[in-house]
Design a protein around this motif. Structure first.
Motif, PDB file in Angstrom:
ATOM      1  N   ARG A   1       2.245   9.495  -4.935  1.00  0.00           N
ATOM      2  CA  ARG A   1       1.355  10.908  -5.246  1.00  0.00           C
ATOM      3  C   ARG A   1       1.144  11.461  -3.933  1.00  0.00           C
ATOM      4  O   ARG A   1       1.039  12.950  -4.116  1.00  0.00           O
ATOM      5  CB  ARG A   1      -0.065  10.274  -5.734  1.00  0.00           C
ATOM      6  CG  ARG A   1      -1.073  11.067  -5.935  1.00  0.00           C
ATOM      7  CD  ARG A   1      -2.405  10.462  -6.603  1.00  0.00           C
ATOM      8  NE  ARG A   1      -3.498  11.472  -6.971  1.00  0.00           N
ATOM      9  CZ  ARG A   1      -4.425  11.930  -6.225  1.00  0.00           C
ATOM     10  NH1 ARG A   1      -4.196  11.639  -4.687  1.00  0.00           N
ATOM     11  NH2 ARG A   1      -5.065  12.918  -6.715  1.00  0.00           N
ATOM     12  N   HIS A   2       1.168  10.722  -2.645  1.00  0.00           N
ATOM     13  CA  HIS A   2       1.041  11.577  -1.570  1.00  0.00           C
ATOM     14  C   HIS A   2       2.297  12.614  -1.399  1.00  0.00           C
ATOM     15  O   HIS A   2       2.326  13.869  -1.126  1.00  0.00           O
ATOM     16  CB  HIS A   2       1.075  10.659  -0.266  1.00  0.00           C
ATOM     17  CG  HIS A   2       0.889  11.401   1.069  1.00  0.00           C
ATOM     18  ND1 HIS A   2      -0.036  12.350   1.359  1.00  0.00           N
ATOM     19  CD2 HIS A   2       2.017  11.230   1.942  1.00  0.00           C
ATOM     20  CE1 HIS A   2       0.363  12.542   2.466  1.00  0.00           C
ATOM     21  NE2 HIS A   2       1.339  12.208   2.939  1.00  0.00           N
TER      22      HIS A   2
ATOM     23  N   ARG B   1      -6.970   7.538   3.991  1.00  0.00           N
ATOM     24  CA  ARG B   1      -7.708   6.641   4.299  1.00  0.00           C
ATOM     25  C   ARG B   1      -7.205   5.096   4.310  1.00  0.00           C
ATOM     26  O   ARG B   1      -7.427   4.280   5.097  1.00  0.00           O
ATOM     27  CB  ARG B   1      -8.956   6.632   2.940  1.00  0.00           C
ATOM     28  CG  ARG B   1      -9.921   5.288   3.010  1.00  0.00           C
ATOM     29  CD  ARG B   1     -10.931   5.703   2.189  1.00  0.00           C
ATOM     30  NE  ARG B   1     -10.770   5.809   0.837  1.00  0.00           N
ATOM     31  CZ  ARG B   1     -10.310   4.846   0.086  1.00  0.00           C
ATOM     32  NH1 ARG B   1     -10.230   3.404   0.371  1.00  0.00           N
ATOM     33  NH2 ARG B   1      -9.888   4.998  -1.230  1.00  0.00           N
ATOM     34  N   LEU B   2      -6.330   5.013   2.965  1.00  0.00           N
ATOM     35  CA  LEU B   2      -5.678   3.870   3.073  1.00  0.00           C
ATOM     36  C   LEU B   2      -4.567   3.554   4.187  1.00  0.00           C
ATOM     37  O   LEU B   2      -4.278   2.333   4.295  1.00  0.00           O
ATOM     38  CB  LEU B   2      -5.167   3.661   1.614  1.00  0.00           C
ATOM     39  CG  LEU B   2      -6.227   3.607   0.519  1.00  0.00           C
ATOM     40  CD1 LEU B   2      -5.312   3.683  -0.873  1.00  0.00           C
ATOM     41  CD2 LEU B   2      -7.041   2.356   0.730  1.00  0.00           C
ATOM     42  N   SER B   3      -3.782   4.442   4.544  1.00  0.00           N
ATOM     43  CA  SER B   3      -2.702   4.463   5.499  1.00  0.00           C
ATOM     44  C   SER B   3      -3.115   4.592   6.903  1.00  0.00           C
ATOM     45  O   SER B   3      -2.302   4.522   7.893  1.00  0.00           O
ATOM     46  CB  SER B   3      -1.619   5.235   5.053  1.00  0.00           C
ATOM     47  OG  SER B   3      -1.968   7.042   5.059  1.00  0.00           O
TER      48      SER B   3
ATOM     49  N   HIS C   1       0.716   3.726  -3.150  1.00  0.00           N
ATOM     50  CA  HIS C   1       0.058   5.409  -3.212  1.00  0.00           C
ATOM     51  C   HIS C   1       0.882   6.382  -2.430  1.00  0.00           C
ATOM     52  O   HIS C   1       0.743   7.572  -2.437  1.00  0.00           O
ATOM     53  CB  HIS C   1      -0.912   4.939  -1.992  1.00  0.00           C
ATOM     54  CG  HIS C   1      -2.042   4.232  -2.762  1.00  0.00           C
ATOM     55  ND1 HIS C   1      -2.864   4.546  -3.551  1.00  0.00           N
ATOM     56  CD2 HIS C   1      -2.172   2.823  -2.257  1.00  0.00           C
ATOM     57  CE1 HIS C   1      -3.816   3.432  -3.829  1.00  0.00           C
ATOM     58  NE2 HIS C   1      -3.371   2.507  -3.211  1.00  0.00           N
TER      59      HIS C   1
ATOM     60  N   SER D   1      -7.814  12.602   2.058  1.00  0.00           N
ATOM     61  CA  SER D   1      -7.092  12.157   1.098  1.00  0.00           C
ATOM     62  C   SER D   1      -7.167  10.414   0.810  1.00  0.00           C
ATOM     63  O   SER D   1      -7.410   9.851   1.843  1.00  0.00           O
ATOM     64  CB  SER D   1      -5.768  12.501   0.914  1.00  0.00           C
ATOM     65  OG  SER D   1      -4.836  11.632   1.595  1.00  0.00           O
ATOM     66  N   GLU D   2      -6.874  10.042  -0.198  1.00  0.00           N
ATOM     67  CA  GLU D   2      -6.882   8.606  -0.547  1.00  0.00           C
ATOM     68  C   GLU D   2      -5.921   7.902   0.407  1.00  0.00           C
ATOM     69  O   GLU D   2      -6.046   6.836   1.165  1.00  0.00           O
ATOM     70  CB  GLU D   2      -6.557   8.341  -2.087  1.00  0.00           C
ATOM     71  CG  GLU D   2      -6.859   6.638  -2.172  1.00  0.00           C
ATOM     72  CD  GLU D   2      -6.517   6.271  -3.818  1.00  0.00           C
ATOM     73  OE1 GLU D   2      -7.144   5.387  -4.294  1.00  0.00           O
ATOM     74  OE2 GLU D   2      -5.627   7.109  -4.475  1.00  0.00           O
ATOM     75  N   TRP D   3      -4.644   8.759   0.424  1.00  0.00           N
ATOM     76  CA  TRP D   3      -3.343   8.104   1.065  1.00  0.00           C
ATOM     77  C   TRP D   3      -4.067   8.285   2.460  1.00  0.00           C
ATOM     78  O   TRP D   3      -3.563   7.177   3.310  1.00  0.00           O
ATOM     79  CB  TRP D   3      -2.437   9.201   0.993  1.00  0.00           C
ATOM     80  CG  TRP D   3      -1.436   9.075   2.274  1.00  0.00           C
ATOM     81  CD1 TRP D   3      -1.170   9.779   3.165  1.00  0.00           C
ATOM     82  CD2 TRP D   3      -0.203   7.932   2.038  1.00  0.00           C
ATOM     83  NE1 TRP D   3      -0.151   9.124   3.862  1.00  0.00           N
ATOM     84  CE2 TRP D   3       0.522   7.909   3.402  1.00  0.00           C
ATOM     85  CE3 TRP D   3       0.108   6.873   1.415  1.00  0.00           C
ATOM     86  CZ2 TRP D   3       1.619   7.233   3.692  1.00  0.00           C
ATOM     87  CZ3 TRP D   3       1.105   5.971   1.606  1.00  0.00           C
ATOM     88  CH2 TRP D   3       1.732   6.322   2.978  1.00  0.00           C
TER      89      TRP D   3
ATOM     90  N   THR E   1      -4.258  15.657   4.170  1.00  0.00           N
ATOM     91  CA  THR E   1      -4.209  14.058   4.163  1.00  0.00           C
ATOM     92  C   THR E   1      -5.333  13.253   4.798  1.00  0.00           C
ATOM     93  O   THR E   1      -5.684  12.130   4.354  1.00  0.00           O
ATOM     94  CB  THR E   1      -2.684  13.833   5.170  1.00  0.00           C
ATOM     95  OG1 THR E   1      -1.834  15.002   4.827  1.00  0.00           O
ATOM     96  CG2 THR E   1      -2.458  12.512   5.291  1.00  0.00           C
TER      97      THR E   1
ATOM     98  N   THR F   1       0.668  -1.326   0.152  1.00  0.00           N
ATOM     99  CA  THR F   1       0.052  -0.124   0.119  1.00  0.00           C
ATOM    100  C   THR F   1       0.841   1.175  -0.077  1.00  0.00           C
ATOM    101  O   THR F   1       0.732   2.332  -0.602  1.00  0.00           O
ATOM    102  CB  THR F   1      -0.923  -0.071   1.289  1.00  0.00           C
ATOM    103  OG1 THR F   1      -1.792  -1.095   1.029  1.00  0.00           O
ATOM    104  CG2 THR F   1      -1.956   1.366   1.312  1.00  0.00           C
TER     105      THR F   1
END
Length: 299
Positions: free
Chosen positions: A25-26, A76-78, A22, A72-74, A69, A18
């Motif tokens: 982009r972050h 949520r996923l991290s 990702h 963002s998608e980052w 942050t 993960t």
């Protein structure tokens, strides 16, 4: 300025994948934030651990980064990935450049002057042995400002100040002024010469010398005038022909024009000391006591 240093730790292969997928982009989005001065997250020798080193201009910029942050998608996923780091108030350190600083200095010059001409000039001075002093302002591992001093052929010891650069996002915080003061401290027996604004340099004991000389408009920064009791060349030897050709090949010369500027210079021993700013140290870094970042902080 607010800094963070520590690690991002993946507890499984899925979390590591993960991060690998990702993180780029972050990093790109974070570095584009107006208050971000440094944002480095790099893989260590341990394939499950990443080193975190970031710096923001102030607390407001750090809070804005946190909010972006989290949404963002980052973020949520991290969210479940372990972060172990400390938050600290970063002070500015003034010091001489080190060999490992060269790339960062050239990058700073290119960003500040929106082109490579000044970076090429400093590198040419360095390669030719004409970079008498190369002074930097650093905070949290990020080089925020740079000042170069090169020798002038003169009847008395003299150095030219050029260029002076501060990262655009860090301007307006007194870094340029502290670099000027640091330069005067490093070369107390030299005549310092600079082509610049009299209102700014007059605060440091420089006095004005009138100068009116025809020059190609786009080469004004590259060329330097003849200072009092000095020969025409601003350096001990001229720039290599290749550097001049590169300069004019990348920047089309404009028609000659009359340039009316002010050549300011400072005689040794005439600088009035300004009040010391405790937020800027030289040459040793003195950070505020660190505080644990704690849970809920995302980078």
């Amino acid at each position: 300025m607010i800094g963070l240093t520590g690690t991002l730790i993946a507890s499984s292969l899925a979390e590591a994948e993960t991060i690998q997928t990702h993180l780029p982009r972050h990093l790109r989005l974070s570095r584009n934030e107006p208050g971000c001065l440094r944002f480095d997250i790099s893989l260590t020798e341990d394939p499950f651990v990443w080193q975190i080193d970031v710096l923001f201009i102030d607390e407001a910029a750090f809070v804005a980064h946190q909010e972006r942050t989290l949404a963002s998608e980052w973020g949520r996923l991290s969210a479940d990935i372990t972060r172990d780091f400390t938050k600290f108030a970063a002070n500015i350190e003034l010091r001489d450049e080190r060999p490992e600083d060269t790339a960062a200095i050239l990058s700073l010059l290119a960003e500040t002057f929106d082109g490579v001409s000044e970076a090429r000039l400093v590198q040419t001075l360095r390669e030719d042995g004409d970079l008498a002093y190369s002074l930097i302002a650093e905070a949290g591992g990020a080089i925020l400002g740079h000042l170069a001093l090169s020798p002038l052929a003169s009847a008395r010891p003299a150095l030219a100040i050029a260029p002076l650069a501060v990262m655009p996002r860090a301007q307006g915080r007194g870094i340029a002024s502290e670099l000027i003061r640091f330069a005067i401290e490093r070369a107390p027996e030299h005549l310092l010469v600079v082509l610049g604004e009299p209102d700014f340099y007059g605060r440091f004991g420089f006095r004005q010398v009138n100068w009116d000389r025809p020059l190609p408009a786009r080469s004004c920064r590259r060329a330097a005038p003849t200072c009092p009791s000095a020969r025409a060349s601003p350096m001990r030897r001229p720039l290599p022909a290749s550097a001049r050709q590169d300069y004019y090949r990348t920047e089309k010369p404009a028609p000659p024009c009359r340039v009316a500027r002010v050549l300011s210079f400072r005689a040794a021993g005439t600088w009035p000391r300004a009040p010391f700013d405790p937020a800027i140290t030289r040459p040793r870094r003195c950070r505020h006591p660190r505080a644990a970042a704690g849970a809920g902080v995302h980078v």
